[in-house]
Scaffold this motif. Sequence first.
Motif, mmCIF file in Angstrom:
data_model
loop_
_atom_site.group_PDB
_atom_site.id
_atom_site.type_symbol
_atom_site.label_atom_id
_atom_site.label_comp_id
_atom_site.label_asym_id
_atom_site.label_seq_id
_atom_site.Cartn_x
_atom_site.Cartn_y
_atom_site.Cartn_z
ATOM 1 N N UNK A 31 16.533 -19.880 54.504
ATOM 2 C CA UNK A 31 15.407 -20.787 54.285
ATOM 3 C C UNK A 31 15.463 -21.369 52.880
ATOM 4 N N UNK A 32 15.715 -20.521 51.898
ATOM 5 C CA UNK A 32 15.784 -21.002 50.511
ATOM 6 C C UNK A 32 16.877 -22.049 50.374
ATOM 7 N N UNK A 33 17.998 -21.811 51.016
ATOM 8 C CA UNK A 33 19.114 -22.763 50.985
ATOM 9 C C UNK A 33 18.660 -24.100 51.555
ATOM 10 N N UNK A 34 17.978 -24.055 52.694
ATOM 11 C CA UNK A 34 17.582 -25.305 53.347
ATOM 12 C C UNK A 34 16.427 -26.018 52.633
ATOM 13 N N UNK A 35 15.642 -25.268 51.875
ATOM 14 C CA UNK A 35 14.600 -25.924 51.071
ATOM 15 C C UNK A 35 15.250 -26.800 50.006
ATOM 16 N N UNK A 36 16.352 -26.342 49.454
ATOM 17 C CA UNK A 36 17.075 -27.147 48.474
ATOM 18 C C UNK A 36 17.767 -28.316 49.172
ATOM 19 N N UNK A 37 18.319 -28.065 50.347
ATOM 20 C CA UNK A 37 18.953 -29.144 51.114
ATOM 21 C C UNK A 37 17.921 -30.221 51.446
ATOM 22 N N UNK A 38 16.703 -29.796 51.732
ATOM 23 C CA UNK A 38 15.630 -30.750 52.050
ATOM 24 C C UNK A 38 15.397 -31.705 50.881
ATOM 25 N N UNK A 39 15.398 -31.149 49.667
ATOM 26 C CA UNK A 39 15.228 -32.001 48.466
ATOM 27 C C UNK A 39 16.397 -32.975 48.367
ATOM 28 N N UNK A 40 17.596 -32.481 48.666
ATOM 29 C CA UNK A 40 18.791 -33.330 48.615
ATOM 30 C C UNK A 40 18.695 -34.447 49.650
ATOM 31 N N UNK A 41 18.131 -34.145 50.799
ATOM 32 C CA UNK A 41 17.984 -35.152 51.861
ATOM 33 C C UNK A 41 17.046 -36.259 51.426
ATOM 34 N N UNK A 42 16.040 -35.915 50.656
ATOM 35 C CA UNK A 42 15.069 -36.933 50.220
ATOM 36 C C UNK A 42 15.706 -37.881 49.202
ATOM 37 N N UNK A 90 11.488 -31.240 58.427
ATOM 38 C CA UNK A 90 10.510 -30.366 59.104
ATOM 39 C C UNK A 90 11.234 -29.266 59.877
ATOM 40 N N UNK A 91 12.290 -29.650 60.585
ATOM 41 C CA UNK A 91 13.036 -28.694 61.415
ATOM 42 C C UNK A 91 13.722 -27.647 60.549
ATOM 43 N N UNK A 92 14.388 -28.086 59.504
ATOM 44 C CA UNK A 92 15.207 -27.130 58.738
ATOM 45 C C UNK A 92 14.374 -26.235 57.827
ATOM 46 N N UNK A 93 13.097 -26.575 57.631
ATOM 47 C CA UNK A 93 12.239 -25.743 56.781
ATOM 48 C C UNK A 93 11.144 -25.046 57.594
ATOM 49 N N UNK A 94 11.234 -25.174 58.903
ATOM 50 C CA UNK A 94 10.270 -24.522 59.799
ATOM 51 C C UNK A 94 10.405 -22.999 59.658
#
Lengths: 130, 126
Positions: A31-42, A90-94
Amino acid sequence: MEAGEKINSTLDAAASVSSLGTHQFLDDFALAYHLVVAKRLRVGPEAVLSRARQNLNRWLEGDAFGSGERQSVEEWQKILDGSDIERLIEIITDTSDEGQRLRSSSPLVGALTPEERLEILAACEQRATA
Amino acid sequence: MNKEQLLDLTERVKLVAGIELPVIVGSQSLYAITSQVPDSVKRSVECDFLLLAADPSTFRAVIEQIGFASSFQETHGYYADAVGLRHGRAAGGLAGAPRAAEGRCREDARLLPRSSRHLHQQADGW
């Protein structure tokens, strides 16, 4: 004490419990990994998505993945094809079980550098042992 | 994951964790008694390996080198999770008939009788 309780109690006493060796830790790390990926996606979605699609294509190359194994890859192909950035985030941080299940086969691995990944791992370990 | 991928992963766990006989737990352990596993087992891209009496550096090495989001996973599409004894336990004991594992499990994880025939002595499943 019932036999089952005795066995579990013995296991507790004997077990060398490492916080890194629990599914909770591994799920938290993902989850922590994907929270950072989410920022990268933005900030720069194209690079992240391009790499994810390359990963999916690579995993499908050759005959390493049979029909059963391909299911998780095809599931992610549908998600990437059918989701805008916000929905993908939303999916990757669910934090539900479904979110954990999807993260476990995520093609968004490689979106961060190895160094960034290790930093996240170290931060998770620090939180887990605090 | 298919059996070939599982065997490959098992060899890598042996190298990374420095153990001779890795113990596979969770849904992938079904390969210990049959090659005809359900799709839910095949579609999973990770396998739990039980590390007994391992120190944190061993768990860390498995995560770093062949774990989630490693370059190994990016290349091959599957990876290893190193778990300790607290990962899951049998309700009512380990011996005897299979029991549902307590605690959080990703899949329908059951503890099955040990048999290494199908894994050709490379690992034990339970």
